[in-house]
Design an enzyme around this catalytic site. Sequence first.
Site, PDB file in Angstrom:
ATOM      1  CG  HIS A 267     -25.613 -38.871  16.962  1.00  0.00           C
ATOM      2  ND1 HIS A 267     -24.867 -40.007  16.846  1.00  0.00           N
ATOM      3  CD2 HIS A 267     -26.809 -39.279  17.476  1.00  0.00           C
ATOM      4  CE1 HIS A 267     -25.571 -41.043  17.280  1.00  0.00           C
ATOM      5  NE2 HIS A 267     -26.757 -40.629  17.654  1.00  0.00           N
ATOM      6  CG  HIS A 306     -16.941 -42.685  19.550  1.00  0.00           C
ATOM      7  ND1 HIS A 306     -17.542 -43.246  20.645  1.00  0.00           N
ATOM      8  CD2 HIS A 306     -17.811 -42.778  18.531  1.00  0.00           C
ATOM      9  CE1 HIS A 306     -18.741 -43.677  20.285  1.00  0.00           C
ATOM     10  NE2 HIS A 306     -18.935 -43.400  19.015  1.00  0.00           N
ATOM     11  CG  ASP A 362     -20.100 -40.546  11.157  1.00  0.00           C
ATOM     12  OD1 ASP A 362     -20.807 -41.294  10.468  1.00  0.00           O
ATOM     13  OD2 ASP A 362     -20.463 -40.075  12.243  1.00  0.00           O
TER      14      ASP A 362
HETATM   15  N1  CMC Z   1     -11.333 -32.603  16.550  1.00  0.00           N
HETATM   16  C1  CMC Z   1     -10.536 -31.875  17.392  1.00  0.00           C
HETATM   17  N2  CMC Z   1     -10.542 -32.011  18.732  1.00  0.00           N
HETATM   18  C2  CMC Z   1     -11.392 -32.906  19.251  1.00  0.00           C
HETATM   19  C3  CMC Z   1     -12.245 -33.686  18.441  1.00  0.00           C
HETATM   20  C4  CMC Z   1     -12.177 -33.519  17.045  1.00  0.00           C
HETATM   21  N3  CMC Z   1     -12.950 -34.230  16.231  1.00  0.00           N
HETATM   22  N4  CMC Z   1     -12.988 -34.488  19.238  1.00  0.00           N
HETATM   23  C5  CMC Z   1     -12.624 -34.215  20.497  1.00  0.00           C
HETATM   24  N5  CMC Z   1     -11.648 -33.272  20.498  1.00  0.00           N
HETATM   25  C6  CMC Z   1     -10.942 -32.739  21.674  1.00  0.00           C
HETATM   26  C7  CMC Z   1     -11.844 -31.814  22.467  1.00  0.00           C
HETATM   27  O1  CMC Z   1     -11.716 -30.469  22.029  1.00  0.00           O
HETATM   28  C8  CMC Z   1     -11.310 -32.028  23.865  1.00  0.00           C
HETATM   29  O2  CMC Z   1     -10.101 -31.334  23.975  1.00  0.00           O
HETATM   30  P1  CMC Z   1      -9.687 -30.606  25.379  1.00  0.00           P
HETATM   31  O3  CMC Z   1      -9.534 -31.736  26.355  1.00  0.00           O
HETATM   32  O4  CMC Z   1      -8.440 -29.867  25.062  1.00  0.00           O
HETATM   33  O5  CMC Z   1     -10.854 -29.704  25.730  1.00  0.00           O
HETATM   34  C9  CMC Z   1     -10.953 -33.520  23.898  1.00  0.00           C
HETATM   35  O6  CMC Z   1     -10.651 -33.852  22.534  1.00  0.00           O
HETATM   36  C10 CMC Z   1     -12.064 -34.404  24.427  1.00  0.00           C
HETATM   37  O7  CMC Z   1     -13.221 -34.207  23.615  1.00  0.00           O
HETATM   38  P2  CMC Z   1     -14.692 -34.044  24.149  1.00  0.00           P
HETATM   39  O8  CMC Z   1     -15.397 -33.022  23.301  1.00  0.00           O
HETATM   40  O9  CMC Z   1     -14.680 -33.853  25.636  1.00  0.00           O
HETATM   41  O10 CMC Z   1     -15.268 -35.494  23.852  1.00  0.00           O
HETATM   42  P3  CMC Z   1     -16.777 -35.923  23.841  1.00  0.00           P
HETATM   43  O11 CMC Z   1     -16.786 -37.337  24.262  1.00  0.00           O
HETATM   44  O12 CMC Z   1     -17.648 -34.969  24.576  1.00  0.00           O
HETATM   45  O13 CMC Z   1     -17.153 -35.799  22.284  1.00  0.00           O
HETATM   46  C11 CMC Z   1     -17.484 -36.311  20.015  1.00  0.00           C
HETATM   47  C12 CMC Z   1     -17.199 -36.870  21.406  1.00  0.00           C
HETATM   48  C13 CMC Z   1     -17.702 -37.472  19.047  1.00  0.00           C
HETATM   49  C14 CMC Z   1     -18.754 -35.456  20.043  1.00  0.00           C
HETATM   50  C15 CMC Z   1     -16.261 -35.461  19.567  1.00  0.00           C
HETATM   51  O14 CMC Z   1     -15.113 -36.257  19.491  1.00  0.00           O
HETATM   52  C16 CMC Z   1     -16.506 -34.747  18.237  1.00  0.00           C
HETATM   53  O15 CMC Z   1     -17.121 -33.689  18.202  1.00  0.00           O
HETATM   54  N6  CMC Z   1     -16.042 -35.375  17.088  1.00  0.00           N
HETATM   55  C17 CMC Z   1     -16.315 -34.797  15.788  1.00  0.00           C
HETATM   56  C18 CMC Z   1     -17.721 -35.175  15.340  1.00  0.00           C
HETATM   57  C19 CMC Z   1     -17.843 -36.608  14.950  1.00  0.00           C
HETATM   58  O16 CMC Z   1     -17.025 -37.144  14.209  1.00  0.00           O
HETATM   59  N7  CMC Z   1     -18.927 -37.265  15.414  1.00  0.00           N
HETATM   60  C20 CMC Z   1     -19.235 -38.634  15.066  1.00  0.00           C
HETATM   61  C21 CMC Z   1     -19.190 -39.531  16.245  1.00  0.00           C
HETATM   62  S1  CMC Z   1     -19.219 -41.276  15.775  1.00  0.00           S
HETATM   63  C22 CMC Z   1     -20.777 -41.511  15.057  1.00  0.00           C
HETATM   64  C23 CMC Z   1     -21.895 -41.246  15.981  1.00  0.00           C
HETATM   65  O17 CMC Z   1     -21.951 -41.846  17.061  1.00  0.00           O
HETATM   66  O18 CMC Z   1     -22.748 -40.452  15.626  1.00  0.00           O
END
Ligand code: CMC
Length: 429
Positions: A267, A306, A362
């Site tokens: 987050h 996201h 971010d």
């Molecule tokens: N790098 C590599 N792969 C990713 C990333 C990433 N940053 N984000 C998502 N994926 C992949 C994930 O592995 C999954 O792949 P697969 O379908 O093969 O399993 C697919 O994309 C869908 O991702 P998810 O984890 O199901 O998506 P989510 O909605 O649960 O997670 C998230 C959203 C923001 C937690 C995630 O994208 C992430 O961990 N990003 C990196 C951390 C980050 O930048 N966070 C800041 C968010 S914006 C500010 C805030 O709101 O705090």
Amino acid sequence: MADSLTVTDNRTGESYEVPITDGTVRAADLGKIRVDDDTPGLAVYDPGFVNTASCRSAVTFIDGEKGILEYRGYPIEQLAEHSTFLEVAYLLIHGELPTREQYAAWEHEITFHTFVHENVKGFMEGFRYDAHPMGILMASVGALSTFYPESRNISDPENRHMQIVRMIAKMPTLGAWAFRNAQGKPYVYPDNDLSYTENFLAMLFKMSERKFEADPRLVKALDVLFILHADHEQNCSTNAVRSVGSSQVDPYSAVAAGVAALYGPLHGGANESVLRMLRRIGTKDNIPAFIEGVKNGDEKLMGFGHRVYKNYDPRAKIIKKACDDVFEVTGVNPLLEIAQELEKIALEDEYFVSRKLYPNVDFYSGLIYEALQFPPEMFTVLFAIGRTPGWLAQWLELVQDKEQKIARPKQIYTGGRGLDFTPREQRWA
Ligand code: CMC
């Protein structure tokens, strides 16, 4: 066309008509679908709430597919360009833009409440020199509830207003002091002649000068960053504020829960991780190997992806532009080149394209923060200060919403049942 869903339960052959309102069905209506009176009704299994609306809200609108973000109906781009953080805070809390008189009164109120009780200073000094400022912030916001015990009276509108003003006013003071703690520098008291954001910078960086003066371009950039972070509908920390607030605890405790949620690297902690990642990559030549590692699942590309945006995060676009203004004053951050190249490569790579992974808020914010002389541990504190009006606007909405109840999800129990307990003496014999 009827606004309803006809569901046939194949276990019983029974059909049900479930009303659809605002594109949702009520989970309680699904609960009426049951095999017999002895088994629980049908429930929804939704870890991470990926498709569950927890409230009705008029604070923030997001269209993740189109990359649209609006506070109280106003596009983020217009607010970032023409408004101030305090005006946006007013908008979020009150639901409409202030008149000249309302704004003056609001600014005065917030300015008036920037000081904290001296005992707060005392306990903040008790943290170790290497304490993470987010840990200090989380503890000290929660501790404010003990200084204002009347804040428990959440049904009184005037009382609620007072706590909202106090929290927006005092967050920069707490955040700045958490920073000074790590630096081993004396705490600087608020200067109420300065604007909200300039006063924050003064409490962070003032040394022996009589009056702190920041470059107005840097003040503006930080103010814009606060605006961009001010709310983001039902994100993890806002959900934490609402969930804890639903127990009718005081707002300081609820916001402390929000700060705790924001602390996590998925987050608000992501911008800190982005900087560490860019530094680790080090040079543009190392980017392809890093990207391969991400695709192999060894790590994540921090600052990308996201839950809601499946397009370029509109906040990231504004920040990218703000980078130019800041770097004009401070000189270019050498990590910017790596970030831009990383973005370019990722946006062309099938792994990121097919998953609709774009830069989020971010990805570039850390670069600006670093140029403004903030160490990475402070990045999430800045996010928390910006998000405070949003948390409070959502909390206010929650406590006035007659439909809300104490948050209490269901579970699917997967453990054992009715086991016979063998006393220790027999088990260990
Ligand atoms: N790098 C590599 N792969 C990713 C990333 C990433 N940053 N984000 C998502 N994926 C992949 C994930 O592995 C999954 O792949 P697969 O379908 O093969 O399993 C697919 O994309 C869908 O991702 P998810 O984890 O199901 O998506 P989510 O909605 O649960 O997670 C998230 C959203 C923001 C937690 C995630 O994208 C992430 O961990 N990003 C990196 C951390 C980050 O930048 N966070 C800041 C968010 S914006 C500010 C805030 O709101 O705090």
